[in-house]
Design an enzyme around this catalytic site. Sequence first.
Site, PDB file in Angstrom:
ATOM      1  N   LEU A  79      41.328  42.781  38.330  1.00  0.00           N
ATOM      2  CA  LEU A  79      42.344  42.974  37.294  1.00  0.00           C
ATOM      3  C   LEU A  79      41.784  42.779  35.889  1.00  0.00           C
ATOM      4  O   LEU A  79      42.506  42.932  34.907  1.00  0.00           O
ATOM      5  CB  LEU A  79      43.502  41.985  37.509  1.00  0.00           C
ATOM      6  CG  LEU A  79      44.273  42.097  38.818  1.00  0.00           C
ATOM      7  CD1 LEU A  79      45.342  41.005  38.889  1.00  0.00           C
ATOM      8  CD2 LEU A  79      44.912  43.477  38.958  1.00  0.00           C
ATOM      9  N   SER A  80      40.509  42.448  35.785  1.00  0.00           N
ATOM     10  CA  SER A  80      39.926  42.036  34.525  1.00  0.00           C
ATOM     11  C   SER A  80      39.294  43.197  33.748  1.00  0.00           C
ATOM     12  O   SER A  80      38.321  43.802  34.209  1.00  0.00           O
ATOM     13  CB  SER A  80      38.853  40.969  34.767  1.00  0.00           C
ATOM     14  OG  SER A  80      38.121  40.711  33.596  1.00  0.00           O
TER      15      SER A  80
END
Length: 199
Positions: free
Chosen positions: A11-12
């Site tokens: 998700l980064s």
Amino acid sequence: MAHIDYYFSMLSPYAYLVGDRLEQSAKRHGATVTYKPFDIVAAFPRTGGAPLPARHPSRIAYRAQELPRQARKLGMELNMTPAFWPTNAAPSSYAIIAAQKAGGGDLPGLVHCLLKACWVEDKDIADDAVIKSCLEGAGFDPSLADSGLLSGAETYAANLEQAVSEGVFGSPFFITDSGEKFWGQDRLDDLELYLAGKI
């Protein structure tokens, strides 16, 4: 031979900005890398962090400036409002874990393909078709998306526990076998200097 444990979240956006720089640095210095995707959302409350919506407005505003600035610096595309974010990071993480275990393909290429799918191409990296396409494109058997589910889930959970126990609190996070820690894609130059014995 030096070794690096690479902790990151799918998700980064900062993990996306790593691109191929970690692998290139490792090759230059004869280091090996173990890719350890982990559940950063579960790690935040255990390590003093907070998911984006819960952060102070000043931190959110800084992120909105810093991410595009870093992308421009690296010459990388970046969509600050991807169509499928946040999404379920587990399926793509399981596929990465399964591919690493299977070997024979381009693991860094797989990781970047999936992150780029989210942060540039507006694709859902929880979607089976997206995951299988990236697996195939990186030279892996796309069926790993199915066959690696159980062992992937177990390793994903173990990666979280190991990350917390080793002091990981963000993504990307790099730990050398000598215990040196580097947080953030903007610390890759420092990691390179460390591997070269210069700092």
